[in-house]
Design a protein around this motif. Structure first.
Motif, PDB file in Angstrom:
ATOM      1  N   THR A  73       0.799  -1.221   0.000  1.00  0.00           N
ATOM      2  CA  THR A  73       0.000   0.000   0.000  1.00  0.00           C
ATOM      3  C   THR A  73       0.837   1.279   0.000  1.00  0.00           C
ATOM      4  OG1 THR A  73      -0.193  -0.109   2.415  1.00  0.00           O
ATOM      5  CG2 THR A  73      -1.967  -1.091   1.128  1.00  0.00           C
ATOM      6  N   GLY A  74       2.165   1.144   0.102  1.00  0.00           N
ATOM      7  CA  GLY A  74       3.013   2.321  -0.071  1.00  0.00           C
ATOM      8  C   GLY A  74       3.713   2.903   1.136  1.00  0.00           C
ATOM      9  N   PHE A  84       1.001   1.392  15.040  1.00  0.00           N
ATOM     10  CA  PHE A  84       0.394   0.262  15.730  1.00  0.00           C
ATOM     11  C   PHE A  84       0.417  -0.928  14.768  1.00  0.00           C
ATOM     12  CE2 PHE A  84      -1.203   4.157  17.534  1.00  0.00           C
ATOM     13  CZ  PHE A  84      -1.113   3.936  18.896  1.00  0.00           C
ATOM     14  N   ALA A  85       1.262  -1.901  15.067  1.00  0.00           N
ATOM     15  CA  ALA A  85       1.521  -3.012  14.152  1.00  0.00           C
ATOM     16  C   ALA A  85       0.810  -4.279  14.622  1.00  0.00           C
ATOM     17  CB  ALA A  85       3.024  -3.266  14.043  1.00  0.00           C
ATOM     18  N   PRO A  86      -0.206  -4.750  13.905  1.00  0.00           N
ATOM     19  CA  PRO A  86      -0.909  -5.970  14.311  1.00  0.00           C
ATOM     20  C   PRO A  86      -0.039  -7.215  14.140  1.00  0.00           C
ATOM     21  CG  PRO A  86      -2.223  -4.648  12.784  1.00  0.00           C
ATOM     22  CD  PRO A  86      -0.830  -4.115  12.738  1.00  0.00           C
ATOM     23  N   THR A  87      -0.242  -8.184  15.017  1.00  0.00           N
ATOM     24  CA  THR A  87       0.442  -9.463  14.909  1.00  0.00           C
ATOM     25  C   THR A  87      -0.088 -10.238  13.707  1.00  0.00           C
ATOM     26  OG1 THR A  87      -1.187 -10.583  16.293  1.00  0.00           O
ATOM     27  CG2 THR A  87       0.720  -9.570  17.420  1.00  0.00           C
ATOM     28  N   ASP A  88       0.628 -11.285  13.306  1.00  0.00           N
ATOM     29  CA  ASP A  88       0.138 -12.135  12.230  1.00  0.00           C
ATOM     30  C   ASP A  88      -1.153 -12.839  12.631  1.00  0.00           C
ATOM     31  OD1 ASP A  88       2.254 -11.357  10.683  1.00  0.00           O
ATOM     32  OD2 ASP A  88       3.402 -13.215  10.921  1.00  0.00           O
ATOM     33  N   ASP A  89      -1.275 -13.224  13.902  1.00  0.00           N
ATOM     34  CA  ASP A  89      -2.528 -13.838  14.366  1.00  0.00           C
ATOM     35  C   ASP A  89      -3.701 -12.881  14.184  1.00  0.00           C
ATOM     36  OD1 ASP A  89      -1.443 -16.255  15.055  1.00  0.00           O
ATOM     37  OD2 ASP A  89      -1.214 -15.785  17.188  1.00  0.00           O
ATOM     38  N   ALA A  90      -3.447 -11.592  14.372  1.00  0.00           N
ATOM     39  CA  ALA A  90      -4.506 -10.602  14.195  1.00  0.00           C
ATOM     40  C   ALA A  90      -5.033 -10.621  12.763  1.00  0.00           C
ATOM     41  CB  ALA A  90      -3.994  -9.214  14.554  1.00  0.00           C
ATOM     42  N   GLU A  98      -6.614   2.489   3.187  1.00  0.00           N
ATOM     43  CA  GLU A  98      -7.328   3.161   4.273  1.00  0.00           C
ATOM     44  C   GLU A  98      -7.092   2.465   5.605  1.00  0.00           C
ATOM     45  OE1 GLU A  98     -11.334   4.283   4.143  1.00  0.00           O
ATOM     46  OE2 GLU A  98     -11.230   5.234   2.164  1.00  0.00           O
ATOM     47  N   ILE A  99      -7.153   1.135   5.610  1.00  0.00           N
ATOM     48  CA  ILE A  99      -6.971   0.383   6.851  1.00  0.00           C
ATOM     49  C   ILE A  99      -5.543   0.512   7.361  1.00  0.00           C
ATOM     50  CG2 ILE A  99      -6.923  -1.940   7.851  1.00  0.00           C
ATOM     51  CD1 ILE A  99      -9.308  -2.621   6.033  1.00  0.00           C
ATOM     52  N   ILE A 100      -4.570   0.330   6.485  1.00  0.00           N
ATOM     53  CA  ILE A 100      -3.172   0.352   6.919  1.00  0.00           C
ATOM     54  C   ILE A 100      -2.762   1.734   7.397  1.00  0.00           C
ATOM     55  CG2 ILE A 100      -0.784   0.068   6.162  1.00  0.00           C
ATOM     56  CD1 ILE A 100      -2.418  -2.536   6.695  1.00  0.00           C
ATOM     57  N   VAL A 138      -6.214  -6.157  14.175  1.00  0.00           N
ATOM     58  CA  VAL A 138      -6.091  -5.173  13.105  1.00  0.00           C
ATOM     59  C   VAL A 138      -7.072  -4.041  13.400  1.00  0.00           C
ATOM     60  CG1 VAL A 138      -6.332  -4.752  10.628  1.00  0.00           C
ATOM     61  CG2 VAL A 138      -5.408  -6.936  11.448  1.00  0.00           C
ATOM     62  N   LEU A 139      -6.621  -2.795  13.211  1.00  0.00           N
ATOM     63  CA  LEU A 139      -7.456  -1.632  13.512  1.00  0.00           C
ATOM     64  C   LEU A 139      -8.220  -1.203  12.254  1.00  0.00           C
ATOM     65  CD1 LEU A 139      -4.870   0.544  15.521  1.00  0.00           C
ATOM     66  CD2 LEU A 139      -6.141  -1.479  16.253  1.00  0.00           C
ATOM     67  N   TYR A 140      -9.504  -1.064  12.392  1.00  0.00           N
ATOM     68  CA  TYR A 140     -10.306  -0.512  11.297  1.00  0.00           C
ATOM     69  C   TYR A 140     -11.536   0.134  11.924  1.00  0.00           C
ATOM     70  CZ  TYR A 140     -12.513  -5.082  11.976  1.00  0.00           C
ATOM     71  OH  TYR A 140     -13.092  -6.201  12.532  1.00  0.00           O
ATOM     72  N   ASN A 141     -11.991   1.196  11.331  1.00  0.00           N
ATOM     73  CA  ASN A 141     -13.122   1.939  11.899  1.00  0.00           C
ATOM     74  C   ASN A 141     -14.237   2.080  10.869  1.00  0.00           C
ATOM     75  OD1 ASN A 141     -11.741   3.707  10.265  1.00  0.00           O
ATOM     76  ND2 ASN A 141     -12.015   5.486  11.581  1.00  0.00           N
TER      77      ASN A 141
END
Length: 292
Positions: free
Chosen positions: A41-42, A58-64, A86-88, A155-158
């Motif tokens: 994503t750049g 904020f870096a999600p784990t692979d399990d996330a 957008e998510i990343i 993973v963070l998403y709103n």
């Protein structure tokens, strides 16, 4: 990539590692899927530049990533670049924000443009306070040359990017609650900042005899009904512990029972938890909350 560095980490502290940029540091911490998403994503080009920043990531784990809901996982599986971006970029904020710099209900501006909510909860086990970002728990942190990486367990998403009242209005299974909110003119209450809403789905009201004819005609009763399902703070499920007691906006108690991911509130089942909205968090529940 640089070889893996073993960090001696005590939760609640941010540890200084070798002189790595954010991109390499996230990789060394085992967040491989997140690093891959940064490539696709750049943002990797900025986060790997020591002359950029500082940034807090904020870096999600692979399990996330492995446990994403199907609709969010599909965005990554099918390479929907716009939504992936957008998510990343929602995981990237500005400045050197250590755990000590956070305060409860803090809102951090992100690359994506939307604010990211940080919460701090006391740890009933007696350990360091629990720090979350959009409800995801920070499990470890480390300093990079151009910022700080906080590893999170989700993973963070709103999505959707709406307030609590708008969320209720847009849900097909919350039409009765939406009607009640409009009749009582409580939209502003549901737009207030830092709230938790326990939202009953339509089937709850359908099972109450005479609700539409009798209860809806009593403004005081339905006003109290809505307020009975609200708490004036943002409480993600990470903060809820078995036996804890919440106080709603009427001053009445809500007793939490929790067994793994199963949560009940005054005996009512939580059907869906941790839906982030712009002013707090929403849960879908399978009954009405009466005083404990």
């Amino acid at each position: 990539m640089l070889p893996f560095l073993t960090f001696l980490l005590v939760l609640g502290q941010t540890i200084q590692g070798e002189q790595w940029d954010i991109y390499d540091l996230a990789d060394s911490l085992g967040c491989k899927d997140f690093v891959s998403a940064l490539q696709n994503t750049g943002p990797m080009y900025v986060l790997s530049n020591n002359d950029s920043g500082p940034f807090t990531v904020f870096a999600p784990t692979d399990d996330a990533f492995n446990n994403l809901p199907a609709n969010i996982a599909a965005i990554f599986n099918f390479g929907n670049w716009e939504y992936m971006h957008e998510i990343i970029t929602f995981h990237i904020t500005y400045g050197n924000m250590t755990l000590a710099d956070f305060h409860n209900e803090a809102k951090l501006p992100t690359w994506q443009g939307q604010d990211l909510r940080v919460n701090i909860y006391s740890n009933t086990s007696g350990g360091a306070p629990i720090v979350t970002a959009e409800g995801a728990r920070i499990v470890k942190s480390a300093v990079a040359t151009n910022g700080i990486v906080h590893v999170v367990d989700h993973v963070l998403y709103n999505y959707p990017q709406v307030s609590a009242d708008q969320y209720v209005h847009e849900q097909r299974n919350m039409t009765t609650l939406d009607l009640v909110v409009q009749i009582t003119d409580l939209q502003d209450k549901l737009r207030g900042d830092n709230i938790t809403l326990f939202a009953p789905q339509d089937s709850v009201f359908e099972n109450i005899e005479g609700f539409m004819n009798k209860t809806l005609s009593n403004n005081t009763r339905i006003t109290n009904l809505v307020k009975n399902h609200m708490v004036n703070s943002t409480l993600y499920s990470t903060s809820l512990t078995d036996g804890s007691v919440l106080t709603n906006t009427l001053g009445q108690h809500i007793v939490v029972k929790k067994n793994g991911t199963t949560i009940t509130l005054n005996g009512v089942s939580v059907l869906r938890s941790d839906v982030s909205v712009t002013n707090g968090v929403v849960y879908t529940i399978g009954g009405l909350l009466f005083p404990a």
